[in-house]
Design an enzyme around this catalytic site. Structure first.
Site, PDB file in Angstrom:
ATOM      1  N   ASP A   1      44.948  62.541  37.594  1.00  0.00           N
ATOM      2  CA  ASP A   1      45.843  63.273  38.786  1.00  0.00           C
ATOM      3  C   ASP A   1      46.516  64.182  38.080  1.00  0.00           C
ATOM      4  OD1 ASP A   1      47.313  61.883  41.443  1.00  0.00           O
ATOM      5  OD2 ASP A   1      48.766  63.077  40.417  1.00  0.00           O
TER       6      ASP A   1
ATOM      7  N   TYR B   1      57.094  69.117  41.588  1.00  0.00           N
ATOM      8  CA  TYR B   1      57.229  67.665  41.274  1.00  0.00           C
ATOM      9  C   TYR B   1      58.214  67.314  40.447  1.00  0.00           C
ATOM     10  CZ  TYR B   1      53.465  66.294  44.383  1.00  0.00           C
ATOM     11  OH  TYR B   1      52.449  66.098  45.505  1.00  0.00           O
TER      12      TYR B   1
ATOM     13  N   ARG C   1      40.903  55.436  47.876  1.00  0.00           N
ATOM     14  CA  ARG C   1      41.050  54.205  48.712  1.00  0.00           C
ATOM     15  C   ARG C   1      40.262  54.034  49.966  1.00  0.00           C
ATOM     16  NH1 ARG C   1      47.448  54.934  48.541  1.00  0.00           N
ATOM     17  NH2 ARG C   1      46.404  57.096  48.761  1.00  0.00           N
TER      18      ARG C   1
ATOM     19  N   ARG D   1      40.594  49.018  41.786  1.00  0.00           N
ATOM     20  CA  ARG D   1      42.076  49.122  41.910  1.00  0.00           C
ATOM     21  C   ARG D   1      42.767  47.846  42.234  1.00  0.00           C
ATOM     22  NH1 ARG D   1      46.569  50.090  42.330  1.00  0.00           N
ATOM     23  NH2 ARG D   1      47.494  51.584  43.802  1.00  0.00           N
TER      24      ARG D   1
ATOM     25  N   ARG E   1      39.428  64.354  46.587  1.00  0.00           N
ATOM     26  CA  ARG E   1      39.786  63.078  46.501  1.00  0.00           C
ATOM     27  C   ARG E   1      38.785  62.305  46.982  1.00  0.00           C
ATOM     28  NH1 ARG E   1      45.320  61.330  47.379  1.00  0.00           N
ATOM     29  NH2 ARG E   1      46.682  62.964  45.994  1.00  0.00           N
TER      30      ARG E   1
HETATM   31  O1  CP3 Z   1      39.801  64.401  43.694  1.00  0.00           O
HETATM   32  C1  CP3 Z   1      39.395  63.562  43.087  1.00  0.00           C
HETATM   33  O2  CP3 Z   1      38.756  62.500  43.647  1.00  0.00           O
HETATM   34  C2  CP3 Z   1      39.928  63.421  41.777  1.00  0.00           C
HETATM   35  C3  CP3 Z   1      41.028  62.622  41.637  1.00  0.00           C
HETATM   36  C4  CP3 Z   1      42.440  63.077  42.055  1.00  0.00           C
HETATM   37  C5  CP3 Z   1      43.460  62.412  42.451  1.00  0.00           C
HETATM   38  N1  CP3 Z   1      44.534  63.071  42.844  1.00  0.00           N
HETATM   39  C6  CP3 Z   1      43.303  60.921  42.638  1.00  0.00           C
HETATM   40  C7  CP3 Z   1      44.604  60.068  43.356  1.00  0.00           C
HETATM   41  C8  CP3 Z   1      42.928  64.370  42.226  1.00  0.00           C
HETATM   42  C9  CP3 Z   1      42.138  65.686  41.940  1.00  0.00           C
HETATM   43  C10 CP3 Z   1      44.328  64.483  42.606  1.00  0.00           C
HETATM   44  C11 CP3 Z   1      45.179  65.512  42.668  1.00  0.00           C
HETATM   45  C12 CP3 Z   1      46.490  65.600  43.187  1.00  0.00           C
HETATM   46  N2  CP3 Z   1      47.470  64.528  43.016  1.00  0.00           N
HETATM   47  C13 CP3 Z   1      47.229  66.412  43.897  1.00  0.00           C
HETATM   48  C14 CP3 Z   1      46.752  67.856  44.456  1.00  0.00           C
HETATM   49  C15 CP3 Z   1      45.702  67.586  45.480  1.00  0.00           C
HETATM   50  C16 CP3 Z   1      46.120  67.252  46.797  1.00  0.00           C
HETATM   51  O3  CP3 Z   1      45.817  66.123  47.311  1.00  0.00           O
HETATM   52  O4  CP3 Z   1      47.134  68.021  47.207  1.00  0.00           O
HETATM   53  C17 CP3 Z   1      48.338  65.945  44.269  1.00  0.00           C
HETATM   54  C18 CP3 Z   1      49.335  66.766  45.038  1.00  0.00           C
HETATM   55  C19 CP3 Z   1      48.667  64.712  43.688  1.00  0.00           C
HETATM   56  C20 CP3 Z   1      49.909  63.998  43.640  1.00  0.00           C
HETATM   57  C21 CP3 Z   1      49.611  62.739  44.002  1.00  0.00           C
HETATM   58  N3  CP3 Z   1      48.837  61.839  43.649  1.00  0.00           N
HETATM   59  C22 CP3 Z   1      50.151  62.048  45.220  1.00  0.00           C
HETATM   60  C23 CP3 Z   1      51.253  62.965  46.123  1.00  0.00           C
HETATM   61  C24 CP3 Z   1      49.801  60.676  45.225  1.00  0.00           C
HETATM   62  C25 CP3 Z   1      50.214  59.746  46.313  1.00  0.00           C
HETATM   63  C26 CP3 Z   1      49.918  59.914  47.711  1.00  0.00           C
HETATM   64  C27 CP3 Z   1      48.421  59.027  47.815  1.00  0.00           C
HETATM   65  O5  CP3 Z   1      47.462  59.466  48.457  1.00  0.00           O
HETATM   66  O6  CP3 Z   1      48.570  57.817  47.287  1.00  0.00           O
HETATM   67  C28 CP3 Z   1      48.656  60.498  44.426  1.00  0.00           C
HETATM   68  C29 CP3 Z   1      48.103  59.036  44.011  1.00  0.00           C
HETATM   69  C30 CP3 Z   1      46.497  59.332  43.790  1.00  0.00           C
HETATM   70  N4  CP3 Z   1      45.954  60.479  43.304  1.00  0.00           N
HETATM   71  C31 CP3 Z   1      45.626  58.540  44.291  1.00  0.00           C
HETATM   72  C32 CP3 Z   1      44.331  59.067  43.951  1.00  0.00           C
HETATM   73  C33 CP3 Z   1      42.928  58.234  44.197  1.00  0.00           C
HETATM   74  C34 CP3 Z   1      45.867  57.116  45.169  1.00  0.00           C
HETATM   75  C35 CP3 Z   1      46.181  56.067  44.286  1.00  0.00           C
HETATM   76  C36 CP3 Z   1      45.866  54.755  44.603  1.00  0.00           C
HETATM   77  O7  CP3 Z   1      44.869  54.353  44.335  1.00  0.00           O
HETATM   78  O8  CP3 Z   1      46.961  54.166  45.142  1.00  0.00           O
END
Ligand code: CP3
Length: 342
Positions: free
Chosen positions: A72, A149, A27, A36, A23
């Protein structure tokens, strides 16, 4: 190009220990928030120019040794035919969760080029932009994590619907896992063909399973994905969150690199996996809220213990938290580069 990350993936000599963060685009970065502010998260993922821009931000700001495609893990699920939304409060929502055979019947095996063209386009832009910088990592969710999911309809606490399907309707569960496995193989091979130089498979929720269930109902699908992807000849990283209890099984996945979370001491993980392992991890993301000297101490401890493995790629034990101070992240990256193996 800085190829330290790829060299470490292959177990070759490196000038210093490479580091990237799960990640890393997100944010906690004001530059990400600025992008964003004008688009919702899914639009950002699907707009190649913007997705590429936020992918590059941590490379330029932090000096990490790899970029990870901005997307994602739930994107291919939408392409399989489920409706996906992101709510700022609850995270992802998949309406009409999968609970029976007929809903699995309706899922399609998506074609990346046709159903997710923005993924291919973003990778192509990034390879050009990153030419003299760092390698690009592609990724996918692992079948079990994606299945949770789809079955729960979002994030869950005890995964009751998922486990009920595994235990009461294992035929439907296997059918879903099989469709996901086919999807993931094609999705990751297409990312590699488009230019991804390594791939990571995220198994965020596999640690919620009893070891015997992981071994019997989940591991065979992960093995199949990894053995099929070996043909593409790029390093394959398998990250399992909360991996301590199933590490011996995780080793059998066949992945080139094993990513671990922070709940296990990296020295113990290496002992369990054997010294030939190439390991990735494993600073607690919350440790980035410590004073800088303490962060440095923890980095040194992990690096020192990581020396006993054949290769070590420094990372957090899970995704970076949105509230993390950027200057602490920079201090962490600097410490890895300063004290890592020479
Ligand atoms: O790693 C990176 O920088 C690449 C981008 C990336 C995102 N999500 C961006 C993201 C990657 C590799 C993921 C993987 C992901 N997404 C996983 C597996 C890794 C982990 O964290 O366990 C999972 C379970 C998800 C599902 C997901 N996406 C959730 C549960 C959420 C909401 C929680 C949160 O942090 O907001 C997201 C949203 C998400 N994915 C954001 C980002 C940058 C936040 C979105 C925003 O800008 O509001």
């Amino acid at each position: 190009m800085n190829d330290t990350f790829l060299r470490a993936c292959r177990g070759e000599e490196v000038q210093y220990t490479p580091v990237w963060l799960m990640r890393q685009a997100g944010r906690y970065l004001p530059e990400y928030q600025a992008v964003r502010a004008n688009v919702d998260f899914l639009t950002l993922c699907k707009t190649p120019g913007l997705a590429a821009e936020v992918t590059l931000q941590p490379v330029d700001i932090l000096g990490v040794d790899a970029a990870i495609l901005f997307s994602d893990i739930l994107i291919p699920i939408e392409a399989m035919g489920m409706r996906l939304e992101f709510s700022d409060k609850e995270g992802p929502i998949l309406s009409e969760p999968i609970r029976n055979k007929s809903s699995v019947d309706r899922l399609i095996i998506p074609d990346t080029e046709e159903d997710m063209p923005f993924i291919i386009e973003t990778i192509k832009i990034l390879r050009k932009e990153l030419e003299n910088k760092v390698p690009l990592i592609g990724f996918s969710g692992a079948p079990f994590t994606l299945a949770t999911y789809m079955i729960e309809g979002g994030t869950s606490k005890n995964f009751l619907h998922t486990k009920k399907m595994m235990f009461q309707h294992s035929g439907v569960f296997d059918y879903l896992m099989d469709k996901l496995t086919t999807t993931i193989i094609s999705y990751l091979s297409d990312q590699i063909k488009a230019g991804a130089q390594a791939v990571q498979i995220f198994d965020t929720w596999a640690g919620m399973l009893a070891p015997a269930d992981y071994k019997e109902l989940v591991l065979p699908y992960v093995k199949k994905i990894i053995s099929e992807l070996k043909k593409e000849e790029v390093p394959i990283i398998y990250f399992v969150n909360d991996c301590a209890g199933i590490l011996k099984e995780v080793k059998k996945s066949g992945a080139d690199i094993i990513g671990i979370d922070w709940r296990i001491d990296i020295a113990d993980a290496i002992k369990k996996l054997g010294k030939k392992v190439i390991i990735q991890g494993n600073l607690d993301p919350s440790a980035l809220f410590l004073p800088k000297e303490k962060i440095e101490e923890r980095v040194k401890d992990i690096l020192w213990k990581g020396e006993t493995a054949k290769g070590h790629i420094f990372n957090l034990g899970h995704g970076i938290l949105p509230q993390t101070p950027v200057e602490n992240v920079m201090a962490m990256v600097e410490a890895v580069h300063k004290y890592g193996r020479k």
